[in-house]
Design a protein around this motif. Structure first.
Motif, PDB file in Angstrom:
ATOM      1  N   ILE A  37     -46.931 -25.623 -12.495  1.00  0.00           N
ATOM      2  CA  ILE A  37     -46.029 -25.629 -13.653  1.00  0.00           C
ATOM      3  C   ILE A  37     -46.778 -25.320 -14.952  1.00  0.00           C
ATOM      4  O   ILE A  37     -46.331 -24.468 -15.741  1.00  0.00           O
ATOM      5  N   PRO A  38     -47.925 -25.963 -15.238  1.00  0.00           N
ATOM      6  CA  PRO A  38     -48.631 -25.636 -16.487  1.00  0.00           C
ATOM      7  C   PRO A  38     -49.018 -24.158 -16.587  1.00  0.00           C
ATOM      8  O   PRO A  38     -48.928 -23.559 -17.665  1.00  0.00           O
ATOM      9  N   ASN A  39     -49.443 -23.571 -15.447  1.00  0.00           N
ATOM     10  CA  ASN A  39     -49.857 -22.168 -15.482  1.00  0.00           C
ATOM     11  C   ASN A  39     -48.677 -21.234 -15.742  1.00  0.00           C
ATOM     12  O   ASN A  39     -48.785 -20.267 -16.508  1.00  0.00           O
ATOM     13  N   VAL A  40     -47.536 -21.519 -15.104  1.00  0.00           N
ATOM     14  CA  VAL A  40     -46.359 -20.669 -15.295  1.00  0.00           C
ATOM     15  C   VAL A  40     -45.823 -20.809 -16.722  1.00  0.00           C
ATOM     16  O   VAL A  40     -45.502 -19.812 -17.385  1.00  0.00           O
ATOM     17  N   ILE A  41     -45.725 -22.041 -17.194  1.00  0.00           N
ATOM     18  CA  ILE A  41     -45.255 -22.261 -18.572  1.00  0.00           C
ATOM     19  C   ILE A  41     -46.202 -21.599 -19.572  1.00  0.00           C
ATOM     20  O   ILE A  41     -45.775 -20.969 -20.558  1.00  0.00           O
ATOM     21  N   GLY A  42     -47.494 -21.725 -19.330  1.00  0.00           N
ATOM     22  CA  GLY A  42     -48.473 -21.091 -20.213  1.00  0.00           C
ATOM     23  C   GLY A  42     -48.306 -19.581 -20.272  1.00  0.00           C
ATOM     24  O   GLY A  42     -48.421 -18.972 -21.340  1.00  0.00           O
ATOM     25  N   ALA A  43     -48.005 -18.976 -19.122  1.00  0.00           N
ATOM     26  CA  ALA A  43     -47.793 -17.525 -19.087  1.00  0.00           C
ATOM     27  C   ALA A  43     -46.579 -17.137 -19.915  1.00  0.00           C
ATOM     28  O   ALA A  43     -46.582 -16.119 -20.624  1.00  0.00           O
ATOM     29  N   ALA A  44     -45.513 -17.944 -19.834  1.00  0.00           N
ATOM     30  CA  ALA A  44     -44.305 -17.657 -20.610  1.00  0.00           C
ATOM     31  C   ALA A  44     -44.565 -17.811 -22.108  1.00  0.00           C
ATOM     32  O   ALA A  44     -44.095 -16.998 -22.922  1.00  0.00           O
ATOM     33  N   GLU A  45     -45.311 -18.847 -22.459  1.00  0.00           N
ATOM     34  CA  GLU A  45     -45.566 -19.090 -23.885  1.00  0.00           C
ATOM     35  C   GLU A  45     -46.463 -18.023 -24.500  1.00  0.00           C
ATOM     36  O   GLU A  45     -46.205 -17.543 -25.605  1.00  0.00           O
ATOM     37  N   THR A  46     -47.515 -17.650 -23.790  1.00  0.00           N
ATOM     38  CA  THR A  46     -48.462 -16.684 -24.361  1.00  0.00           C
ATOM     39  C   THR A  46     -47.868 -15.294 -24.483  1.00  0.00           C
ATOM     40  O   THR A  46     -48.377 -14.464 -25.248  1.00  0.00           O
ATOM     41  N   THR A  47     -46.803 -15.009 -23.755  1.00  0.00           N
ATOM     42  CA  THR A  47     -46.159 -13.693 -23.837  1.00  0.00           C
ATOM     43  C   THR A  47     -44.849 -13.742 -24.630  1.00  0.00           C
ATOM     44  O   THR A  47     -44.091 -12.781 -24.643  1.00  0.00           O
ATOM     45  N   SER A  48     -44.577 -14.899 -25.266  1.00  0.00           N
ATOM     46  CA  SER A  48     -43.393 -15.070 -26.127  1.00  0.00           C
ATOM     47  C   SER A  48     -42.088 -14.801 -25.390  1.00  0.00           C
ATOM     48  O   SER A  48     -41.169 -14.167 -25.924  1.00  0.00           O
ATOM     49  N   CYS A  49     -41.999 -15.300 -24.178  1.00  0.00           N
ATOM     50  CA  CYS A  49     -40.749 -15.170 -23.425  1.00  0.00           C
ATOM     51  C   CYS A  49     -39.719 -16.165 -23.947  1.00  0.00           C
ATOM     52  O   CYS A  49     -40.060 -17.234 -24.453  1.00  0.00           O
ATOM     53  N   GLU A  50     -38.456 -15.822 -23.779  1.00  0.00           N
ATOM     54  CA  GLU A  50     -37.372 -16.710 -24.184  1.00  0.00           C
ATOM     55  C   GLU A  50     -36.774 -17.461 -23.007  1.00  0.00           C
ATOM     56  O   GLU A  50     -36.129 -18.497 -23.185  1.00  0.00           O
ATOM     57  N   ALA A  51     -36.953 -16.920 -21.809  1.00  0.00           N
ATOM     58  CA  ALA A  51     -36.328 -17.508 -20.625  1.00  0.00           C
ATOM     59  C   ALA A  51     -37.211 -17.265 -19.416  1.00  0.00           C
ATOM     60  O   ALA A  51     -38.123 -16.431 -19.441  1.00  0.00           O
ATOM     61  N   VAL A  52     -36.918 -18.003 -18.339  1.00  0.00           N
ATOM     62  CA  VAL A  52     -37.664 -17.904 -17.085  1.00  0.00           C
ATOM     63  C   VAL A  52     -36.675 -17.780 -15.937  1.00  0.00           C
ATOM     64  O   VAL A  52     -35.760 -18.596 -15.797  1.00  0.00           O
ATOM     65  N   HIS A  53     -36.852 -16.738 -15.108  1.00  0.00           N
ATOM     66  CA  HIS A  53     -36.070 -16.622 -13.872  1.00  0.00           C
ATOM     67  C   HIS A  53     -36.982 -17.010 -12.715  1.00  0.00           C
ATOM     68  O   HIS A  53     -38.023 -16.399 -12.505  1.00  0.00           O
ATOM     69  N   PRO A  54     -36.600 -18.037 -11.913  1.00  0.00           N
ATOM     70  CA  PRO A  54     -37.504 -18.540 -10.875  1.00  0.00           C
ATOM     71  C   PRO A  54     -37.389 -17.835  -9.528  1.00  0.00           C
ATOM     72  O   PRO A  54     -38.171 -18.131  -8.630  1.00  0.00           O
ATOM     73  N   GLY A  55     -36.397 -16.921  -9.342  1.00  0.00           N
ATOM     74  CA  GLY A  55     -36.193 -16.338  -8.029  1.00  0.00           C
ATOM     75  C   GLY A  55     -35.762 -17.389  -7.039  1.00  0.00           C
ATOM     76  O   GLY A  55     -34.924 -18.238  -7.331  1.00  0.00           O
ATOM     77  N   PHE A  56     -36.330 -17.354  -5.816  1.00  0.00           N
ATOM     78  CA  PHE A  56     -36.081 -18.409  -4.831  1.00  0.00           C
ATOM     79  C   PHE A  56     -37.422 -18.906  -4.290  1.00  0.00           C
ATOM     80  O   PHE A  56     -38.441 -18.235  -4.403  1.00  0.00           O
ATOM     81  N   GLY A  57     -37.413 -20.108  -3.712  1.00  0.00           N
ATOM     82  CA  GLY A  57     -38.675 -20.695  -3.273  1.00  0.00           C
ATOM     83  C   GLY A  57     -39.495 -21.177  -4.467  1.00  0.00           C
ATOM     84  O   GLY A  57     -39.004 -21.261  -5.598  1.00  0.00           O
ATOM     85  N   PHE A  58     -40.756 -21.492  -4.222  1.00  0.00           N
ATOM     86  CA  PHE A  58     -41.681 -21.957  -5.260  1.00  0.00           C
ATOM     87  C   PHE A  58     -41.035 -23.005  -6.162  1.00  0.00           C
ATOM     88  O   PHE A  58     -40.638 -24.068  -5.690  1.00  0.00           O
TER      89      PHE A  58
END
Length: 452
Positions: free
Chosen positions: A63-84
Motif C-alpha cells: 500500500i505505501p508503495n502504490v500510494i507513493g507512486a500515485a502521489e509522486t505522479t500527481s494522480c487524482e484517482a486509482v483504478h485497482p483492476g482485480f486481485g491484489f
C-alpha cells in the motif's frame, strides 16, 4: 472528470484499464515490479513507476508503495483492476487519506460485502436466498455444530479473499479437523486472515453470477448473468452469458434480489453477486465480489456497456445513464488462457513466449498483455490472455470460440488452449448440461488432461 489515474495492477487488466482511460482522454500511470520493467502495460502508459522487487508482497500489494507512486505522479484517482489490492478496505482508506479517489466501492461497503460471512447476514436481511451454513465466522467447534445440523458434504470457505484459496470440501466429521486446519493456514497465508465459515456443499451445482453497476445517487443497473461453472479448484476457466441453466423467471428473481441487496448495502461502483444453482434450479447466494471481475468482457459483449468506463464515470460523480435491467442481446463466451500444463495437473509454466498470434475476425476480442518475446514471470497469476467471442446464439458463439482458439498461436510455453478446445467440443458443454463438477467428471475423456 479526472485528468490522470494510477492503474494499480499489471498484465492484461492493466492494459484493459489503460485503454479505457486513453479513450476517455485521461492520462494513465502504470506501476511495475523490477520483473516487469519491459511489460506491455508499462510501455502503453503515459508514465510508469517502479514500486518494488518481483514479490507481489513487496510491490503490487504494498500500500505505501502504490500510494507513493500515485502521489509522486500527481494522480487524482486509482483504478485497482482485480486481485491484489482491489478488495482491501485498508487500501481504500489509504487512498481517501491521501486525497485519491478509489475507483470502486467505499471502504465501509467493501467491509460489509467483502467479508463473506458478514455479507451473508446482509443478504439474509435483504431477502436474498442463501445456502444453509454457519451463522457467520466459526471456530472448529462451531463448524462441528453447523455440520451436524445441515449434514455433509459441507464447504469450508475463507471469510476474506477468493480465487479458491482457503476452501475445502468435507465429506464427514472425521475429515473436518484436518480440513479446517489446512483451510485456515491457507487463508492466513493468502489474505492475512484465517477466519472461516461453513456452508452446505451444493452438489451438483451451477455457478451463476449477476453483474451490477451502482452510482452514488441511488441508481442501480443489473446487467444479466454469467455462467461460470467450468472450473478447476474453484478457478474459472470458461464463462458464458446468458446461462443455459436459467429461465426468464429465475433470471428476474436473481436480478431483483441483487437490486434489493445493493440498496441495502448502499453499494457504489461495479460488483458481482455470485449464486449457486442446485439440482432443482433454485439460486442461493454465496458471495459478493467488490471489484471488476476477470470475466467482465462477457457482459460487455452482451450489453454493449463498457464497464471500466462506467466505473471511472461513477467514481467521478456521474449518474448512470440507464438503471433497472440492462438490455442485452446475443451470446458471449470467454475462455481464459493460462500458462499452465493441464497434463501435469495444471502445473504453472512461466517462461519466454517466442510467438503470439491472437485470433482475428468478426465477433472476436482478445484481452492480453502478451506479445512476441514476452516473458511470463513465475511470481503472479498464470492467466496470460482471455479470448472472448459473441454471436447471435449459443451454437454460433461456440463455433466462433472454437474457430478463434484454433487460430490462436502461443509458442514457447504450455497453455490451456487445447483443454479449452476439448471442453468446447464436448457433448456436455455443447448441450449446456454441465456443473462445477464438469472437469472432475470429464477428466478421463478430455485428451489434453492425459499425461504425454
Amino acid at each position: 472528470m479526472f485528468s490522470r489515474v494510477l492503474v494499480a495492477n499489471r498484465g492484461e487488466i492493466a492494459v484493459r484499464v489503460i485503454r479505457a482511460l486513453h479513450e476517455m482522454g485521461i492520462e494513465a500511470v502504470a506501476v511495475y515490479s523490477t520483473a516487469e520493467r519491459d511489460a506491455l502495460h508499462v510501455r502503453m502508459a503515459d508514465r510508469a513507476v517502479c514500486i518494488g522487487p518481483p514479490s507481489a508482497t513487496d510491490s503490487y500489494l504494498s500500500i505505501p508503495n502504490v500510494i507513493g507512486a500515485a502521489e509522486t505522479t500527481s494522480c487524482e484517482a486509482v483504478h485497482p483492476g482485480f486481485g491484489f489490492l482491489s478488495e482491501n478496505p485498508a487500501f481504500v482508506r489509504a487512498c481517501e487519506e491521501n486525497d485519491l479517489v478509489f475507483i470502486g466501492p467505499p471502504a465501509d461497503v467493501m467491509e460489509k460485502a467483502g467479508d463473506k460471512a458478514r455479507a451473508k447476514a446482509e443478504m439474509r436481511a435483504a431477502g436474498v436466498p442463501l445456502v444453509p451454513g454457519s451463522d457467520g465466522v466459526a471456530d472448529l467447534a462451531g463448524m462441528r455444530a453447523a455440520a451436524a445440523e445441515i449434514g455433509f458434504p459441507v464447504l469450508l470457505k475463507a471469510s476474506a479473499g477468493g480465487g479458491g484459496k482457503g476452501m475445502r470440501v468435507v465429506s464427514s466429521h472425521d475429515e473436518l479437523e484436518a480440513a479446517y486446519d489446512a483451510a485456515r493456514h491457507e487463508a492466513e497465508a493468502a489474505f492475512g486472515d484465517g477466519s472461516l465459515y461453513l456452508e452446505r456443499a451444493v452438489v451438483p451445482a451451477r455457478h451463476v453470477e449477476i453483474q451490477v453497476l451502482c452510482d452514488g445517487h441511488g441508481g442501480v443497473l443489473t446487467m444479466g448473468e454469467r455462467e461460470c461453472s467450468i472450473q478447476r479448484r474453484h478457478q474459472k476457466l470458461v464463462e458464458e452469458s446468458p446461462s443455459p441453466a436459467l429461465t426468464a423467471e429465475t433470471r428476474e428473481e436473481m436480478e431483483a434480489s441483487v437490486e434489493r441487496a445493493c440498496r441495502r448495502l448502499g453499494y457504489v461502483n461495479a460488483g458481482t453477486f455470485e449464486f449457486l444453482l442446485g439440482p432443482s434450479g433454485e439460486p442461493s447466494f454465496i458471495e459478493v465480489n467488490c471489484r471488476l471481475q476477470v470475466e467482465h468482457p462477457v457482459t460487455e459483449l452482451t450489453t454493449g456497456i463498457d464497464i471500466v468506463r462506467e466505473q471511472v464515470r461513477i467514481a467521478a460523480g456521474a449518474r448512470l445513464p440507464l438503471t433497472g435491467r440492462a438490455p442485452r442481446s446475443g451470446h458471449a463466451i470467454e475462455i481464459r488462457i493460462n500458462a499452465e500444463d493441464p497434463a501435469r495437473d495444471f502445473a504453472p509454466a512461466p517462461g519466454l513466449v517466442t510467438r503470439f498470434r491472437p485470433p482475428l475476425g468478426p465477433g472476436v476480442r482478445v484481452d492480453t498483455a502478451v506479445v512476441d518475446g514476452a516473458r511470463i514471470p513465475p511470481y503472479y497469476d498464470s492467466m496470460i490472455a482471455k479470448v472472448i467471442v459473441r454471436d447471435d446464439d449459443r451454437p454460433a458463439a461456440i463455433a466462433r470460440a472454437i474457430r478463434a482458439l484454433e487460430e490462436l498461436e502461443v509458442e514457447g510455453i504450455p497453455t490451456t488452449r487445447e483443454l479449452a478446445l476439448d471442453i468446447l467440443r464436448s457433448r456436455e458443454f455443447q448441450g449446456g448440461a454441465y456443473s462445477t463438477s464438469y472437469l472432475a467428471e470429464m477428466h478421463d475423456r478430455l485428451p489434453s488432461l492425459r499425461p504425454a
